[in-house]
Design an enzyme around this catalytic site. Structure first.
Site, PDB file in Angstrom:
ATOM      1  N   LYS A 113       0.815  -1.190   0.000  1.00  0.00           N
ATOM      2  CA  LYS A 113       0.000   0.000   0.000  1.00  0.00           C
ATOM      3  C   LYS A 113       0.856   1.250   0.000  1.00  0.00           C
ATOM      4  CE  LYS A 113      -2.930  -2.376   3.370  1.00  0.00           C
ATOM      5  NZ  LYS A 113      -3.303  -2.380   4.792  1.00  0.00           N
ATOM      6  N   GLY A 114       2.129   1.067   0.313  1.00  0.00           N
ATOM      7  CA  GLY A 114       3.014   2.211   0.582  1.00  0.00           C
ATOM      8  C   GLY A 114       3.172   3.210  -0.552  1.00  0.00           C
TER       9      GLY A 114
ATOM     10  N   GLU B  90       7.767   2.119  -6.503  1.00  0.00           N
ATOM     11  CA  GLU B  90       7.991   1.762  -5.093  1.00  0.00           C
ATOM     12  C   GLU B  90       8.213   3.029  -4.281  1.00  0.00           C
ATOM     13  OE1 GLU B  90       7.835  -0.593  -3.068  1.00  0.00           O
ATOM     14  OE2 GLU B  90       8.589  -2.494  -3.842  1.00  0.00           O
TER      15      GLU B  90
ATOM     16  N   ASP C 189      14.248  -1.587   0.535  1.00  0.00           N
ATOM     17  CA  ASP C 189      14.957  -1.906   1.762  1.00  0.00           C
ATOM     18  C   ASP C 189      15.841  -3.128   1.475  1.00  0.00           C
ATOM     19  OD1 ASP C 189      14.819  -1.221   4.739  1.00  0.00           O
ATOM     20  OD2 ASP C 189      14.247  -3.322   4.830  1.00  0.00           O
TER      21      ASP C 189
ATOM     22  N   LYS D 285      17.243   2.629   0.378  1.00  0.00           N
ATOM     23  CA  LYS D 285      18.051   2.363   1.579  1.00  0.00           C
ATOM     24  C   LYS D 285      19.054   1.267   1.254  1.00  0.00           C
ATOM     25  CE  LYS D 285      14.934   2.537   5.458  1.00  0.00           C
ATOM     26  NZ  LYS D 285      14.278   1.734   6.525  1.00  0.00           N
TER      27      LYS D 285
ATOM     28  N   VAL E 296      11.402   5.264   8.369  1.00  0.00           N
ATOM     29  CA  VAL E 296      10.661   6.489   8.056  1.00  0.00           C
ATOM     30  C   VAL E 296       9.159   6.214   7.940  1.00  0.00           C
ATOM     31  CG1 VAL E 296      12.469   7.897   6.984  1.00  0.00           C
ATOM     32  CG2 VAL E 296      11.369   6.116   5.625  1.00  0.00           C
TER      33      VAL E 296
ATOM     34  N   ARG F 221       0.465   6.612   7.171  1.00  0.00           N
ATOM     35  CA  ARG F 221       0.483   6.690   5.704  1.00  0.00           C
ATOM     36  C   ARG F 221      -0.062   8.024   5.199  1.00  0.00           C
ATOM     37  NH1 ARG F 221       1.732   1.507   3.902  1.00  0.00           N
ATOM     38  NH2 ARG F 221       0.789  -0.234   5.007  1.00  0.00           N
TER      39      ARG F 221
HETATM   40  P1  IMP Z   1      12.062  -5.030   0.981  1.00  0.00           P
HETATM   41  O1  IMP Z   1      12.860  -4.146   0.067  1.00  0.00           O
HETATM   42  O2  IMP Z   1      11.761  -6.382   0.432  1.00  0.00           O
HETATM   43  O3  IMP Z   1      12.664  -5.089   2.369  1.00  0.00           O
HETATM   44  O4  IMP Z   1      10.629  -4.380   1.181  1.00  0.00           O
HETATM   45  C1  IMP Z   1      10.484  -3.024   1.265  1.00  0.00           C
HETATM   46  C2  IMP Z   1       9.177  -2.768   1.979  1.00  0.00           C
HETATM   47  O5  IMP Z   1       9.401  -2.718   3.381  1.00  0.00           O
HETATM   48  C3  IMP Z   1       8.628  -1.410   1.587  1.00  0.00           C
HETATM   49  O6  IMP Z   1       7.757  -1.491   0.478  1.00  0.00           O
HETATM   50  C4  IMP Z   1       7.931  -0.988   2.859  1.00  0.00           C
HETATM   51  O7  IMP Z   1       6.619  -1.510   2.896  1.00  0.00           O
HETATM   52  C5  IMP Z   1       8.724  -1.641   3.971  1.00  0.00           C
HETATM   53  N1  IMP Z   1       9.729  -0.691   4.530  1.00  0.00           N
HETATM   54  C6  IMP Z   1      11.062  -0.768   4.440  1.00  0.00           C
HETATM   55  N2  IMP Z   1      11.660   0.255   5.083  1.00  0.00           N
HETATM   56  C7  IMP Z   1      10.653   1.020   5.569  1.00  0.00           C
HETATM   57  C8  IMP Z   1      10.619   2.261   6.308  1.00  0.00           C
HETATM   58  O8  IMP Z   1      11.647   2.873   6.682  1.00  0.00           O
HETATM   59  N3  IMP Z   1       9.382   2.731   6.613  1.00  0.00           N
HETATM   60  C9  IMP Z   1       8.224   2.106   6.253  1.00  0.00           C
HETATM   61  N4  IMP Z   1       8.218   0.951   5.548  1.00  0.00           N
HETATM   62  C10 IMP Z   1       9.422   0.412   5.216  1.00  0.00           C
HETATM   63 MG    MG Z   2       4.885  -1.537   5.140  1.00  0.00          MG
END
Ligand code: IMP
Ligand code: MG
Length: 175
Positions: free
Chosen positions: A44-45, A99, A103, A131, A153, A165
């Protein structure tokens, strides 16, 4: 967990976010001149980011939504699966994944593989925030609004336990 405003440290104002989004839209628009784009919003982000970005990209475009979930199974492996798939036909199309933050890179890696299986003409990724210090899977977005340090964040679509959100600005969470 809900957070009080005193647990938030200002990071990006809505004006700074708007500038980042405008810069990304300009780059994308110039790279895709004369082409039709399919924007894929990762729920949803990315909801606020895509709604601002798509209005600034002056190109023919379609939009679709995907929802993924990541969990650790009984064997301790991190698994990603699709909760809601796209319904748009993307074979031979120019596809851009939207996106809000990358992360570990697991979600993005899974989604790229899933979409590549449908043989798009091109597949790129735009993220508002990156990140890289947290990366587990070696994956690089094509367009990055801003690279951030390893801090959590919230705001502008980003949540902490589903809260935050709706904030117009982006904040660091105070530990
Ligand atoms: P990843 O890259 O597979 O770890 O997934 C990334 C997802 O983790 C993002 O779409 C967010 O939903 C969540 N996420 C990672 N870092 C943050 C943050 O600092 N704040 C809020 N959500 C985060
Ligand atoms: Mg999330």
């Amino acid at each position: 967990m809900a957070q009080n405003k005193e647990h938030l440290i200002p990071y990006l104002t809505k004006e700074e976010i708007e500038d980042l989004v405008a810069g990304l839209a300009e780059e994308i628009e110039s790279d895709y001149q004369g082409k039709e784009l399919i924007l894929i919003c990762v729920l949803k982000g990315s909801i606020l980011f895509i709604s601002d970005l798509m209005r600034k990209i002056n190109l023919s475009q379609k939009v679709d939504f995907v929802s993924l979930k990541t969990f650790v199974n009984d064997e301790g492996n991190t698994i990603t699966s699709i909760v809601k798939d796209i319904t748009t036909q993307i074979t031979g199309k120019h596809v851009l994944i939207i996106e809000e933050i990358i992360d570990a890179g697991r979600k993005l890696s899974f989604l790229k593989n899933r979409l590549l299986a449908s043989a798009p003409a091109s597949l790129k990724v735009v993220t508002l925030l990156d990140k890289p210090a947290r990366r587990v899977i070696n994956i690089k977005p094509d367009y990055v609004g801003k690279t951030i340090e390893d801090r959590y964040v919230v705001g502008y679509g980003l949540d902490d336990g589903e809260i935050g959100r709706n904030y117009g600005d982006i904040f660091f969470l105070k530990n």
